[in-house]
Motif scaffolding. Structure first.
Motif, PDB file in Angstrom:
ATOM      1  N   LYS A   1       0.872  -1.167   0.000  1.00  0.00           N
ATOM      2  CA  LYS A   1       0.000   0.000   0.000  1.00  0.00           C
ATOM      3  C   LYS A   1       0.913   1.223   0.000  1.00  0.00           C
ATOM      4  O   LYS A   1       1.577   1.519   0.993  1.00  0.00           O
ATOM      5  N   ASP A   2       0.974   1.919  -1.127  1.00  0.00           N
ATOM      6  CA  ASP A   2       1.956   2.979  -1.348  1.00  0.00           C
ATOM      7  C   ASP A   2       1.367   4.335  -0.968  1.00  0.00           C
ATOM      8  O   ASP A   2       0.600   4.927  -1.718  1.00  0.00           O
TER       9      ASP A   2
ATOM     10  N   LEU B   1      13.008  -0.958  -3.258  1.00  0.00           N
ATOM     11  CA  LEU B   1      11.772  -0.321  -3.702  1.00  0.00           C
ATOM     12  C   LEU B   1      12.032   0.915  -4.550  1.00  0.00           C
ATOM     13  O   LEU B   1      11.260   1.235  -5.460  1.00  0.00           O
ATOM     14  N   ASN B   2      13.126   1.589  -4.273  1.00  0.00           N
ATOM     15  CA  ASN B   2      13.382   2.874  -4.907  1.00  0.00           C
ATOM     16  C   ASN B   2      14.153   2.763  -6.214  1.00  0.00           C
ATOM     17  O   ASN B   2      14.667   3.766  -6.723  1.00  0.00           O
ATOM     18  N   ARG B   3      14.228   1.573  -6.749  1.00  0.00           N
ATOM     19  CA  ARG B   3      14.749   1.418  -8.109  1.00  0.00           C
ATOM     20  C   ARG B   3      13.743   0.625  -8.943  1.00  0.00           C
ATOM     21  O   ARG B   3      13.005  -0.205  -8.419  1.00  0.00           O
ATOM     22  N   ALA B   4      13.693   0.950 -10.223  1.00  0.00           N
ATOM     23  CA  ALA B   4      12.764   0.267 -11.131  1.00  0.00           C
ATOM     24  C   ALA B   4      13.137  -1.209 -11.219  1.00  0.00           C
ATOM     25  O   ALA B   4      14.308  -1.581 -11.163  1.00  0.00           O
ATOM     26  N   GLU B   5      12.106  -2.063 -11.373  1.00  0.00           N
ATOM     27  CA  GLU B   5      12.371  -3.497 -11.360  1.00  0.00           C
ATOM     28  C   GLU B   5      11.235  -4.251 -12.036  1.00  0.00           C
ATOM     29  O   GLU B   5      10.068  -4.078 -11.676  1.00  0.00           O
TER      30      GLU B   5
ATOM     31  N   ASP C   1       9.204   5.862  -4.047  1.00  0.00           N
ATOM     32  CA  ASP C   1       9.829   6.873  -3.197  1.00  0.00           C
ATOM     33  C   ASP C   1       9.502   6.531  -1.752  1.00  0.00           C
ATOM     34  O   ASP C   1       8.587   7.085  -1.151  1.00  0.00           O
ATOM     35  N   VAL C   2      10.257   5.598  -1.201  1.00  0.00           N
ATOM     36  CA  VAL C   2       9.970   5.044   0.127  1.00  0.00           C
ATOM     37  C   VAL C   2      11.189   5.221   1.017  1.00  0.00           C
ATOM     38  O   VAL C   2      12.309   4.872   0.633  1.00  0.00           O
TER      39      VAL C   2
ATOM     40  N   ALA D   1       9.904   1.363   4.696  1.00  0.00           N
ATOM     41  CA  ALA D   1      10.217   0.035   4.171  1.00  0.00           C
ATOM     42  C   ALA D   1      10.296  -1.012   5.271  1.00  0.00           C
ATOM     43  O   ALA D   1      10.585  -2.183   4.989  1.00  0.00           O
ATOM     44  N   ALA D   2      10.020  -0.628   6.518  1.00  0.00           N
ATOM     45  CA  ALA D   2      10.172  -1.574   7.633  1.00  0.00           C
ATOM     46  C   ALA D   2       9.267  -2.788   7.483  1.00  0.00           C
ATOM     47  O   ALA D   2       9.676  -3.921   7.761  1.00  0.00           O
TER      48      ALA D   2
END
Length: 343
Positions: free
Chosen positions: A63-64, A305-309, A316-317, A322-323
């Motif tokens: 949930k972003d 999370l902060n790189r495209a994949e 932008d976390v 990210a915990a």
């Protein structure tokens, strides 16, 4: 990593002590209010397919909250909602001054409300709070006061200042059943309602991992989900920094508790030493497990999370945000913990 199961966790009917903290009805009231604010939009649920495969999980979703009201924060809802209602009911002189303590996100939400409503805000932060969070709060027109010590010291400073100056205190933790603290949690319930809508007509996920802190955000999300889903509710797992695991300590002692020390962690927004008694009626009944992790897994999870994949755009976390994901990954890598949690 440490993990404990809560023997008091229940899938039974929603109880009166819990309903005094939050409920589906209270979350719906918050959504009616918040959905009228400029810029409101439901935040997305993102699929983390590559991490799910590596973790031997059927599906992994995030949930972003990073885009909520342009705040880059997973706590944009609660403080602003409670602040608005508090201002309507206050007898403070006009223009009123809002006040709170924060490690970054709650104070930014309160400052957002002050900015939107045209009043002042004074935000207390510990000396170790992140500079960029303080700058974001100041950019909204609020005054930031740094104090020596930890977040818990900032809480006491904000309480004392609000009482002395006649400011409107918008706290996210309290030793008693404070209506404003409850409304902060009820504001977070909007996330739960959005999730229920997202999965309407489909099977809800089996597990929900949530950041710890004082426990207000976790209680605010867990409450409406537990009430709405009943016996079909997911397992709720609270994730905290190893150096600031006050909720895990509370679960061990069966009462809201505190941990000492400097609370040093890169998960700065979770650097809290005292669990919220106001949130505990929900957490003691509905949180199934508590996990404490070191910093490195959260740092790695944020970087991932902060790189495209795999077709997913970069997010932008922050490390604190990210915990929950770090808790999932670490749990899946440890056979004993994975079994304990039913992953």
């Amino acid at each position: 990593m440490r993990a404990i199961i809560n023997p008091l966790a229940s899938c039974g009917p929603w109880t009166e002590p819990e309903a005094r903290v939050t409920s589906c009805a209270a979350a719906e009231a918050a959504r009616r209010e918040i959905s009228q604010w400029p810029g409101y939009a439901v935040t997305p649920v993102r699929s983390l397919d590559a991490i799910a495969r590596e973790s031997n999980l059927g599906q992994l979703l995030l949930k972003d909250e990073s885009g909520r009201f342009g705040q880059g924060s997973f706590k944009s809802l609660g403080g602003a909602y409670a602040a608005e209602l508090a201002l309507r009911q206050t007898n403070a002189p006009s223009p009123a001054t809002l006040c709170c303590a924060t490690e970054g996100n709650h104070g930014r939400s309160v400052a957002l409300a002050a900015n939107r409503l045209g009043c002042c805000a004074v935000i207390y932060m510990s000396e170790h709070a992140l500079d960029y969070k303080a700058e974001a709060i100041e950019a909204l027109g609020a005054r930031v006061i740094r104090i020596a010590g930890t977040y818990d010291d900032a809480v006491r400073s904000a309480q004392a200042a609000a009482q002395a100056q006649g400011w409107v205190l918008v706290a996210d933790t309290s030793d008693e059943a404070d209506q404003t603290v409850q409304r902060v949690m009820q504001g977070y319930g909007v996330m739960a309602l959005e999730l229920l809508d997202h999965f309407a007509g489909r099977e809800f996920p089996t597990h929900v991992f949530l950041q710890g802190g004082v426990g207000g955000l976790a209680a605010g999300v867990i409450g409406p989900l537990s009430e709405a889903l009943g016996e079909k509710r997911p397992r709720f797992i609270i994730v905290e920094p190893e150096s600031a695991a006050c909720l895990l300590e509370s679960a061990t002692r069966f009462a809201p508790s505190r941990v000492g020390g400097e609370l040093s962690t890169q998960m700065r927004l979770l650097a809290v030493g005292e669990a919220s008694p106001a949130a505990w009626p929900v957490l003691q009944q509905r949180a199934d497990a508590f996990i404490a992790i070191e910093d490195d897994p959260a740092v790695r999870a944020a970087a991932r999370l902060n790189r495209a994949e795999g077709g997913r755009a970069a997010l932008d976390v922050g490390i604190s945000g990210a915990a929950g994901l770090a808790g999932v990954i670490e749990s899946s890598r440890c056979a004993a913990v994975a079994k304990l949690l039913g992953l």
